[in-house]
Design a protein around this motif. Sequence first.
Motif, PDB file in Angstrom:
ATOM      1  N   ASN A 146      35.301  43.378 -46.064  1.00 55.03           N
ATOM      2  CA  ASN A 146      34.768  44.696 -46.374  1.00 55.03           C
ATOM      3  C   ASN A 146      33.974  44.618 -47.567  1.00 55.03           C
ATOM      4  OD1 ASN A 146      34.561  47.604 -45.762  1.00 55.03           O
ATOM      5  ND2 ASN A 146      36.519  48.062 -46.299  1.00 55.03           N
ATOM      6  N   GLY A 147      32.865  45.606 -47.873  1.00 55.83           N
ATOM      7  CA  GLY A 147      31.926  46.045 -48.690  1.00 55.83           C
ATOM      8  C   GLY A 147      30.933  45.032 -48.960  1.00 55.83           C
ATOM      9  N   THR A 148      30.474  44.892 -50.353  1.00 54.21           N
ATOM     10  CA  THR A 148      29.207  44.257 -50.421  1.00 54.21           C
ATOM     11  C   THR A 148      29.310  43.853 -51.971  1.00 54.21           C
ATOM     12  OG1 THR A 148      28.065  46.319 -51.093  1.00 54.21           O
ATOM     13  CG2 THR A 148      27.517  45.615 -48.843  1.00 54.21           C
ATOM     14  N   GLY A 149      28.460  42.847 -52.332  1.00 50.14           N
ATOM     15  CA  GLY A 149      28.304  42.084 -53.593  1.00 50.14           C
ATOM     16  C   GLY A 149      27.086  41.101 -53.457  1.00 50.14           C
ATOM     17  N   TYR A 150      27.081  40.367 -54.908  1.00 48.40           N
ATOM     18  CA  TYR A 150      26.006  39.284 -55.104  1.00 48.40           C
ATOM     19  C   TYR A 150      26.738  38.043 -55.413  1.00 48.40           C
ATOM     20  CZ  TYR A 150      22.594  43.016 -54.930  1.00 48.40           C
ATOM     21  OH  TYR A 150      21.694  44.092 -54.698  1.00 48.40           O
ATOM     22  N   LYS A 177      28.023  40.772 -47.039  1.00 47.65           N
ATOM     23  CA  LYS A 177      28.483  41.942 -46.698  1.00 47.65           C
ATOM     24  C   LYS A 177      29.526  41.864 -45.739  1.00 47.65           C
ATOM     25  CE  LYS A 177      25.106  41.703 -42.678  1.00 47.65           C
ATOM     26  NZ  LYS A 177      24.867  40.179 -43.090  1.00 47.65           N
ATOM     27  N   THR A 178      30.206  42.797 -45.061  1.00 51.97           N
ATOM     28  CA  THR A 178      31.190  42.704 -44.220  1.00 51.97           C
ATOM     29  C   THR A 178      30.723  41.564 -43.055  1.00 51.97           C
ATOM     30  OG1 THR A 178      31.967  44.757 -44.623  1.00 51.97           O
ATOM     31  CG2 THR A 178      32.804  43.855 -42.610  1.00 51.97           C
ATOM     32  N   GLY A 179      31.615  40.723 -42.773  1.00 48.54           N
ATOM     33  CA  GLY A 179      31.399  39.759 -41.810  1.00 48.54           C
ATOM     34  C   GLY A 179      30.786  38.473 -42.309  1.00 48.54           C
ATOM     35  N   ASP A 180      30.379  38.295 -43.488  1.00 43.43           N
ATOM     36  CA  ASP A 180      29.774  37.119 -44.126  1.00 43.43           C
ATOM     37  C   ASP A 180      30.923  36.095 -44.571  1.00 43.43           C
ATOM     38  OD1 ASP A 180      27.234  37.814 -43.702  1.00 43.43           O
ATOM     39  OD2 ASP A 180      26.989  38.728 -45.831  1.00 43.43           O
TER      40      ASP A 180
END
Length: 293
Positions: free
Chosen positions: A156-160, A176-179
């Motif tokens: 869940n969520g996002t980042g770098y 992102k979600t699923g990576d």
Amino acid sequence: MYLQFVSCILLLLNGAAAHGTDCEKGVDPQTSQGLTPVFDPSPWPSMWRIKSDVDIEDADSRQETNQLEPSEMIDADVLAAAGVQYMFLDPEKYDYPEKQVPWEPNATNNDLDPLLANLRDERNFSYADIITVKARVDSFWTEHFHEFNTIRYIVNGTGYFDLRDVNDEWVRFSVKTGDLFFWPGGIYHRFTVDTGNFITAMRLFEGSPIWSSFVRDDVKDLSRFVAQAGFEKAHRSVLAVTHINIDLTYFLAKARMISNALEHSNKARIIQEVDLGTNHLDFDLAVPYIQMQ
């Protein structure tokens, strides 16, 4: 053999992963093991070169894209050549907690994904936990590497993530979600949440988890690195990064021989012990990097 080892150590200290018996930089993603049967760059997230660390020194700016102007997008095979692997695994059908340490799936909780279970069995990802990050964390941002492989699955969520490629240049990619990403021990990296300030990630590990990390500024001084890590851990880290089969006994014996020679200021003996000559590697440059004890 030791000249090869020292050369690869110098690559390690400069932040570049070295692979193969001749310290060739990188691997061929088409022939190397991956998370998917065939290397396919199309589903990988966007990747790009970023501004210098000086330009993003301010903590707030870490969470921006920090793309160059004009932007310089990067192909997936740049990181794949460093041993990075990727697959997309949709978690939307399953209910994952925001935090559970350790974590194991339970069919009654609707979090038993058979695809993830198969992947864990195939790759021996025996340990898992789930954490959520809702703000910048300085320790995640400090450039470092781990002794063992890193596996991160974003539920869940996002980042770098910023990772160094085989030429020691930063590559930033959004997650992102699923990576689901894998990269081998020894790759320098750092992480930050983006401006959304929220990400939930599953951390997978092969065997019992060991979260120790080595900060780049410390590793640049090999003697300090060995003192911090211990000979055996330093040896394992060297193997992880260089993929060179250096026997531990040989590694320790050479280190002690060099140390004794340095103690007695025996320049000729040091050159003899490490098989170095003026045509191979400058002595004054070599000594700081081989002073292991």
